[in-house]
Motif scaffolding. Structure first.
Motif, PDB file in Angstrom:
ATOM      1  N   GLN A 111       0.800  -1.218   0.000  1.00  4.41           N
ATOM      2  CA  GLN A 111       0.000   0.000   0.000  1.00  4.41           C
ATOM      3  C   GLN A 111       0.839   1.277   0.000  1.00  4.41           C
ATOM      4  O   GLN A 111       0.559   2.196  -0.757  1.00  4.41           O
ATOM      5  CB  GLN A 111      -0.937   0.025   1.220  1.00  4.41           C
ATOM      6  N   ALA A 112       1.841   1.342   0.866  1.00  5.47           N
ATOM      7  CA  ALA A 112       2.615   2.576   1.015  1.00  5.47           C
ATOM      8  C   ALA A 112       3.267   3.053  -0.281  1.00  5.47           C
ATOM      9  O   ALA A 112       3.198   4.250  -0.587  1.00  5.47           O
ATOM     10  CB  ALA A 112       3.649   2.424   2.129  1.00  5.47           C
ATOM     11  N   PRO A 113       3.900   2.172  -1.069  1.00  3.24           N
ATOM     12  CA  PRO A 113       4.529   2.673  -2.296  1.00  3.24           C
ATOM     13  C   PRO A 113       3.545   3.319  -3.271  1.00  3.24           C
ATOM     14  O   PRO A 113       3.912   4.229  -4.017  1.00  3.24           O
ATOM     15  CB  PRO A 113       5.163   1.422  -2.914  1.00  3.24           C
ATOM     16  N   ALA A 114       2.311   2.877  -3.245  1.00  2.00           N
ATOM     17  CA  ALA A 114       1.309   3.442  -4.144  1.00  2.00           C
ATOM     18  C   ALA A 114       0.827   4.818  -3.685  1.00  2.00           C
ATOM     19  O   ALA A 114       0.329   5.597  -4.492  1.00  2.00           O
ATOM     20  CB  ALA A 114       0.115   2.496  -4.253  1.00  2.00           C
ATOM     21  N   LEU A 115       0.994   5.111  -2.406  1.00  2.11           N
ATOM     22  CA  LEU A 115       0.438   6.343  -1.857  1.00  2.11           C
ATOM     23  C   LEU A 115       1.472   7.370  -1.414  1.00  2.11           C
ATOM     24  O   LEU A 115       1.184   8.559  -1.371  1.00  2.11           O
ATOM     25  CB  LEU A 115      -0.458   6.009  -0.655  1.00  2.11           C
ATOM     26  N   LEU A 116       2.665   6.909  -1.080  1.00  4.03           N
ATOM     27  CA  LEU A 116       3.669   7.809  -0.532  1.00  4.03           C
ATOM     28  C   LEU A 116       4.897   7.828  -1.437  1.00  4.03           C
ATOM     29  O   LEU A 116       5.325   6.794  -1.942  1.00  4.03           O
ATOM     30  CB  LEU A 116       4.062   7.366   0.880  1.00  4.03           C
ATOM     31  N   ALA A 117       5.482   8.988  -1.596  1.00  6.03           N
ATOM     32  CA  ALA A 117       6.610   9.139  -2.517  1.00  6.03           C
ATOM     33  C   ALA A 117       7.914   8.604  -1.948  1.00  6.03           C
ATOM     34  O   ALA A 117       8.789   8.180  -2.685  1.00  6.03           O
ATOM     35  CB  ALA A 117       6.769  10.609  -2.896  1.00  6.03           C
ATOM     36  N   GLU A 118       8.063   8.614  -0.651  1.00  2.00           N
ATOM     37  CA  GLU A 118       9.340   8.298  -0.012  1.00  2.00           C
ATOM     38  C   GLU A 118       9.308   6.948   0.674  1.00  2.00           C
ATOM     39  O   GLU A 118       8.330   6.585   1.311  1.00  2.00           O
ATOM     40  CB  GLU A 118       9.621   9.392   1.027  1.00  2.00           C
ATOM     41  N   ASP A 119      10.417   6.204   0.548  1.00  2.00           N
ATOM     42  CA  ASP A 119      10.535   4.927   1.248  1.00  2.00           C
ATOM     43  C   ASP A 119      11.250   5.180   2.573  1.00  2.00           C
ATOM     44  O   ASP A 119      12.436   5.488   2.584  1.00  2.00           O
ATOM     45  CB  ASP A 119      11.326   3.928   0.409  1.00  2.00           C
ATOM     46  N   PRO A 120      10.541   5.047   3.690  1.00  2.00           N
ATOM     47  CA  PRO A 120      11.145   5.364   4.979  1.00  2.00           C
ATOM     48  C   PRO A 120      12.120   4.311   5.500  1.00  2.00           C
ATOM     49  O   PRO A 120      12.761   4.515   6.517  1.00  2.00           O
ATOM     50  CB  PRO A 120       9.928   5.473   5.909  1.00  2.00           C
ATOM     51  N   THR A 121      12.264   3.196   4.789  1.00  2.00           N
ATOM     52  CA  THR A 121      13.085   2.107   5.313  1.00  2.00           C
ATOM     53  C   THR A 121      14.487   2.042   4.702  1.00  2.00           C
ATOM     54  O   THR A 121      15.297   1.222   5.122  1.00  2.00           O
ATOM     55  CB  THR A 121      12.398   0.747   5.087  1.00  2.00           C
ATOM     56  N   GLU A 122      14.798   2.884   3.731  1.00  2.00           N
ATOM     57  CA  GLU A 122      16.061   2.755   3.018  1.00  2.00           C
ATOM     58  C   GLU A 122      17.275   3.355   3.716  1.00  2.00           C
ATOM     59  O   GLU A 122      18.402   3.006   3.380  1.00  2.00           O
ATOM     60  CB  GLU A 122      15.951   3.369   1.613  1.00  2.00           C
ATOM     61  N   SER A 123      17.106   4.240   4.672  1.00  2.00           N
ATOM     62  CA  SER A 123      18.268   4.936   5.244  1.00  2.00           C
ATOM     63  C   SER A 123      19.231   3.992   5.965  1.00  2.00           C
ATOM     64  O   SER A 123      20.448   4.123   5.817  1.00  2.00           O
ATOM     65  CB  SER A 123      17.836   6.076   6.161  1.00  2.00           C
ATOM     66  N   SER A 124      18.724   3.027   6.720  1.00  2.00           N
ATOM     67  CA  SER A 124      19.638   2.111   7.411  1.00  2.00           C
ATOM     68  C   SER A 124      20.322   1.178   6.426  1.00  2.00           C
ATOM     69  O   SER A 124      21.496   0.831   6.594  1.00  2.00           O
ATOM     70  CB  SER A 124      18.922   1.332   8.517  1.00  2.00           C
ATOM     71  N   LEU A 125      19.626   0.782   5.377  1.00  2.00           N
ATOM     72  CA  LEU A 125      20.237  -0.047   4.346  1.00  2.00           C
ATOM     73  C   LEU A 125      21.357   0.728   3.647  1.00  2.00           C
ATOM     74  O   LEU A 125      22.445   0.194   3.414  1.00  2.00           O
ATOM     75  CB  LEU A 125      19.191  -0.508   3.329  1.00  2.00           C
ATOM     76  N   LYS A 126      21.098   1.982   3.344  1.00  2.00           N
ATOM     77  CA  LYS A 126      22.109   2.814   2.680  1.00  2.00           C
ATOM     78  C   LYS A 126      23.362   2.947   3.549  1.00  2.00           C
ATOM     79  O   LYS A 126      24.493   2.848   3.052  1.00  2.00           O
ATOM     80  CB  LYS A 126      21.540   4.198   2.365  1.00  2.00           C
ATOM     81  N   ALA A 127      23.174   3.127   4.833  1.00  2.00           N
ATOM     82  CA  ALA A 127      24.317   3.234   5.744  1.00  2.00           C
ATOM     83  C   ALA A 127      25.106   1.928   5.757  1.00  2.00           C
ATOM     84  O   ALA A 127      26.342   1.939   5.699  1.00  2.00           O
ATOM     85  CB  ALA A 127      23.850   3.592   7.153  1.00  2.00           C
ATOM     86  N   GLY A 128      24.414   0.812   5.809  1.00  2.00           N
ATOM     87  CA  GLY A 128      25.081  -0.484   5.805  1.00  2.00           C
ATOM     88  C   GLY A 128      25.833  -0.735   4.507  1.00  2.00           C
ATOM     89  O   GLY A 128      26.977  -1.218   4.516  1.00  2.00           O
ATOM     90  N   LEU A 129      25.223  -0.394   3.388  1.00  2.00           N
ATOM     91  CA  LEU A 129      25.901  -0.578   2.100  1.00  2.00           C
ATOM     92  C   LEU A 129      27.112   0.338   1.973  1.00  2.00           C
ATOM     93  O   LEU A 129      28.132  -0.059   1.401  1.00  2.00           O
ATOM     94  CB  LEU A 129      24.926  -0.327   0.940  1.00  2.00           C
ATOM     95  N   SER A 130      27.011   1.544   2.518  1.00  2.00           N
ATOM     96  CA  SER A 130      28.159   2.452   2.427  1.00  2.00           C
ATOM     97  C   SER A 130      29.355   1.892   3.205  1.00  2.00           C
ATOM     98  O   SER A 130      30.503   2.031   2.771  1.00  2.00           O
ATOM     99  CB  SER A 130      27.813   3.863   2.907  1.00  2.00           C
ATOM    100  N   HIS A 131      29.100   1.212   4.312  1.00  2.00           N
ATOM    101  CA  HIS A 131      30.186   0.559   5.065  1.00  2.00           C
ATOM    102  C   HIS A 131      30.734  -0.645   4.292  1.00  2.00           C
ATOM    103  O   HIS A 131      31.942  -0.860   4.241  1.00  2.00           O
ATOM    104  CB  HIS A 131      29.717   0.126   6.452  1.00  2.00           C
TER     105      HIS A 131
END
Length: 188
Positions: A111-131
């Motif tokens: 539901q959320a991707p269809a209604l909201l522009a931003e994915d609130p769960t990606e920031s921790s993944l991005k931090a982990g990938l940057s490490h």
């Protein structure tokens, strides 16, 4: 003993979020009417609009609270990892654990991707990938890699929710992350 204004405000907001979550999961966003939310929360319509500008703002708050709970579980499980790879793998396991909460996959990934522009769960993944990619030639691709790896996590969570073998998806995520950490030679 009387409750403070703050306690009443927090209780009303929590009642609205809880009732809305239940109805959004049960019926979907489009089929959930604000009068139904108000009735389920046992509050007035004025209370709803005091806390949220409209139904979409309430939905966004429900999604934000769910995403924060997922992030807390990931952080708790991966905080003491010995390496970036281990943190990502422990985070993946915590993510899959968190997504087993009834209705969460439906709410956050359908539901959320269809209604909201931003994915609130990606920031921790991005931090982990940057490490994981620190010092790698892939680091300049961090943003698109985060989007793609996040999509892999989401598809895996949906597949697991539909009965897929979690161990296989965790192994596939590990292979994907290992491939990223070893892909430095692909860039010239």
């Amino acid at each position: 003993m009387s409750r403070s204004n703050r306690e009443r405000t927090d209780a009303t907001r929590t009642a609205l979020l809880d009732a809305a979550r239940e109805l959004f999961v049960e019926r979907g966003y489009a089929e959930t009417a604000t009068p139904d939310i108000v009735a389920a929360a046992n509050v007035t319509r004025g209370a709803l609009y005091h806390h949220f500008t409209d139904k979409k703002a309430l939905f966004a708050a429900v999604v934000e609270r769910e995403a924060a709970e997922v992030a807390e579980e990931i952080e708790a499980k991966s905080a003491d990892a010995a390496s970036a790879r281990e943190a990502l793998l422990q985070g993946a396991s915590a993510y899959f654990d968190a997504m087993t909460a009834p209705g969460r996959t439906w709410l956050l990934l359908r539901q959320a991707p269809a209604l909201l522009a931003e994915d609130p769960t990606e920031s921790s993944l991005k931090a982990g990938l940057s490490h994981l990619l620190a010092g790698s030639k892939l680091l300049p691709l961090l943003d698109p890699l985060t989007v793609l790896v996040s999509a892999a996590f989401e598809r895996a969570a949906i597949a697991i929710d539909c009965g897929g073998d979690r161990a296989n998806y965790e192994a596939a995520i590990a292979a994907l992350l290992d491939g990223l950490s070893e892909a430095d030679h692909l860039l010239r």
